[in-house]
Design a protein around this motif. Structure first.
Motif, PDB file in Angstrom:
ATOM      1  N   UNK A 160       9.716 -60.878 -28.843  1.00  0.00           N
ATOM      2  CA  UNK A 160       8.032 -61.001 -28.166  1.00  0.00           C
ATOM      3  C   UNK A 160       7.769 -61.585 -29.767  1.00  0.00           C
ATOM      4  N   UNK A 161       7.903 -60.668 -30.241  1.00  0.00           N
ATOM      5  CA  UNK A 161       8.088 -60.923 -31.589  1.00  0.00           C
ATOM      6  C   UNK A 161       8.491 -61.850 -32.044  1.00  0.00           C
ATOM      7  N   UNK A 162       9.336 -62.706 -31.922  1.00  0.00           N
ATOM      8  CA  UNK A 162      10.215 -63.714 -32.199  1.00  0.00           C
ATOM      9  C   UNK A 162       9.234 -64.432 -31.404  1.00  0.00           C
ATOM     10  N   UNK A 163       8.958 -64.948 -30.856  1.00  0.00           N
ATOM     11  CA  UNK A 163       7.758 -65.618 -29.979  1.00  0.00           C
ATOM     12  C   UNK A 163       6.663 -66.031 -30.487  1.00  0.00           C
ATOM     13  N   UNK A 164       6.375 -65.013 -31.194  1.00  0.00           N
ATOM     14  CA  UNK A 164       4.768 -65.097 -31.299  1.00  0.00           C
ATOM     15  C   UNK A 164       5.235 -65.435 -33.181  1.00  0.00           C
ATOM     16  N   UNK A 165       6.623 -65.477 -33.578  1.00  0.00           N
ATOM     17  CA  UNK A 165       6.577 -65.952 -35.221  1.00  0.00           C
ATOM     18  C   UNK A 165       6.961 -67.559 -35.017  1.00  0.00           C
ATOM     19  N   UNK A 166       6.918 -68.074 -33.830  1.00  0.00           N
ATOM     20  CA  UNK A 166       7.288 -69.735 -33.740  1.00  0.00           C
ATOM     21  C   UNK A 166       6.351 -70.081 -33.027  1.00  0.00           C
ATOM     22  N   UNK A 167       5.202 -69.364 -32.188  1.00  0.00           N
ATOM     23  CA  UNK A 167       3.877 -69.260 -31.772  1.00  0.00           C
ATOM     24  C   UNK A 167       4.275 -70.048 -30.594  1.00  0.00           C
ATOM     25  N   UNK A 168       5.238 -69.610 -29.898  1.00  0.00           N
ATOM     26  CA  UNK A 168       5.767 -69.714 -28.374  1.00  0.00           C
ATOM     27  C   UNK A 168       4.899 -68.702 -27.519  1.00  0.00           C
ATOM     28  N   UNK A 169       3.925 -69.637 -27.299  1.00  0.00           N
ATOM     29  CA  UNK A 169       3.158 -68.047 -26.101  1.00  0.00           C
ATOM     30  C   UNK A 169       2.468 -68.284 -25.282  1.00  0.00           C
ATOM     31  N   UNK A 170       2.958 -67.641 -24.103  1.00  0.00           N
ATOM     32  CA  UNK A 170       3.014 -67.880 -22.499  1.00  0.00           C
ATOM     33  C   UNK A 170       1.630 -67.571 -21.976  1.00  0.00           C
ATOM     34  N   UNK A 171       1.449 -68.412 -20.972  1.00  0.00           N
ATOM     35  CA  UNK A 171       0.055 -68.022 -20.937  1.00  0.00           C
ATOM     36  C   UNK A 171      -0.386 -66.855 -20.460  1.00  0.00           C
ATOM     37  N   UNK A 172       1.081 -66.119 -19.566  1.00  0.00           N
ATOM     38  CA  UNK A 172       0.816 -64.499 -19.084  1.00  0.00           C
ATOM     39  C   UNK A 172       0.249 -63.495 -20.311  1.00  0.00           C
ATOM     40  N   UNK A 173       0.976 -64.006 -21.611  1.00  0.00           N
ATOM     41  CA  UNK A 173       0.721 -62.840 -23.004  1.00  0.00           C
ATOM     42  C   UNK A 173      -0.875 -63.077 -23.101  1.00  0.00           C
ATOM     43  N   UNK A 174      -1.787 -63.178 -22.729  1.00  0.00           N
ATOM     44  CA  UNK A 174      -2.794 -64.152 -22.845  1.00  0.00           C
ATOM     45  C   UNK A 174      -3.379 -63.526 -21.893  1.00  0.00           C
ATOM     46  N   UNK A 175      -3.577 -62.424 -20.916  1.00  0.00           N
ATOM     47  CA  UNK A 175      -3.548 -62.330 -19.888  1.00  0.00           C
ATOM     48  C   UNK A 175      -3.876 -60.357 -20.208  1.00  0.00           C
ATOM     49  N   UNK A 176      -5.060 -60.018 -21.064  1.00  0.00           N
ATOM     50  CA  UNK A 176      -5.344 -58.797 -21.351  1.00  0.00           C
ATOM     51  C   UNK A 176      -5.974 -58.348 -20.772  1.00  0.00           C
ATOM     52  N   UNK A 177      -5.890 -56.930 -20.700  1.00  0.00           N
ATOM     53  CA  UNK A 177      -6.881 -55.440 -19.552  1.00  0.00           C
ATOM     54  C   UNK A 177      -8.301 -55.989 -19.633  1.00  0.00           C
ATOM     55  N   UNK A 178      -8.836 -57.045 -21.108  1.00  0.00           N
ATOM     56  CA  UNK A 178     -10.434 -57.153 -22.158  1.00  0.00           C
ATOM     57  C   UNK A 178     -10.690 -58.694 -21.647  1.00  0.00           C
ATOM     58  N   UNK A 179     -11.551 -58.588 -22.376  1.00  0.00           N
ATOM     59  CA  UNK A 179     -12.289 -59.757 -23.139  1.00  0.00           C
ATOM     60  C   UNK A 179     -10.975 -60.502 -23.900  1.00  0.00           C
ATOM     61  N   UNK A 180     -10.739 -61.219 -24.337  1.00  0.00           N
ATOM     62  CA  UNK A 180      -9.733 -61.263 -25.131  1.00  0.00           C
ATOM     63  C   UNK A 180     -10.128 -62.525 -26.320  1.00  0.00           C
TER      64      UNK A 180
END
Length: 198
Positions: free
Chosen positions: A92-112
């Motif tokens: 997960x940390x590596x993906x964030x380092x590389x700007x590889x954010x999935x749509x599911x990563x943004x599904x927070x339990x609050x307003x992002x």
């Protein structure tokens, strides 16, 4: 050569000014065959990102290149972690380092967008957690996603887009074009009449 064939040959010579039916084709600019190896170019991009941003994952460059490849092959974090012999948090940390954010990563339990505003304003993690009604670990996780998205946006999503383009080109260079060529030739050959006499 019979009379009819000779006549056709003369018409051809008069019309084209040449005596060969085909011309040698030269490879034009921009051919995929001229491009450097995609793996090298992905590694160069990863290296440029490392110079520009602070990476948190601690993975080697080779492993980061592998993360990029597997991400674009639609492997999930568990599969990537298994491939690299690391835990999912590292992936997960590596993906964030590389700007590889999935749509599911943004599904927070609050307003992002609320967290994004607090992140930009530099609000401390404890205050973010209180305001959003979640624990600090959850806030840290989604703050990492927000930070990666903001970095990527500032770079016009250039790195992510280039990764995608490079790996798509590599697919074209590989078996996909070869398969398409063979299929096309097979179909064309089926339509050829072999007993043609001149």
């Amino acid at each position: 050569m019979d009379e009819k064939t000779e006549e056709l040959r003369d018409i051809f010579l008069d019309t084209t000014g040449g005596d060969t039916v085909t011309e040698r084709q030269e490879e034009g600019h921009g051919s995929l065959a001229d491009e450097p190896d995609a793996a090298e170019r992905v590694a160069e991009l990863v290296s440029r990102m490392r110079e520009r941003y602070e990476f948190d994952s601690g993975l080697s460059e080779d492993d980061l290149v592998r993360v990029v490849r597997l991400y674009f092959e639609d492997a999930d974090d568990a599969a990537i972690a298994d491939d690299l012999g690391v835990d999912e948090a590292t992936v997960f940390a590596a993906r964030m380092d590389l700007h590889l954010v999935r749509e599911s990563d943004r599904e927070a339990p609050f307003d992002l967008s609320r967290l994004r505003s607090m992140h930009v304003e530099g609000v401390p993690t404890a205050e973010r957690a209180t305001d959003l009604g979640v624990d600090e670990g959850t806030v840290e996780h989604y703050s990492t996603v927000v930070a990666a998205d903001l970095e990527s946006t500032r770079a016009n999503d250039r790195f992510r887009d280039e990764f995608a383009e490079l790996l798509a080109e590599e697919d074209l260079r590989g078996g996909h074009t070869e398969d398409a060529r063979e299929d096309g030739l097979r179909e064309a050959a089926e339509d050829i009449e072999t007993n043609v006499s001149f």
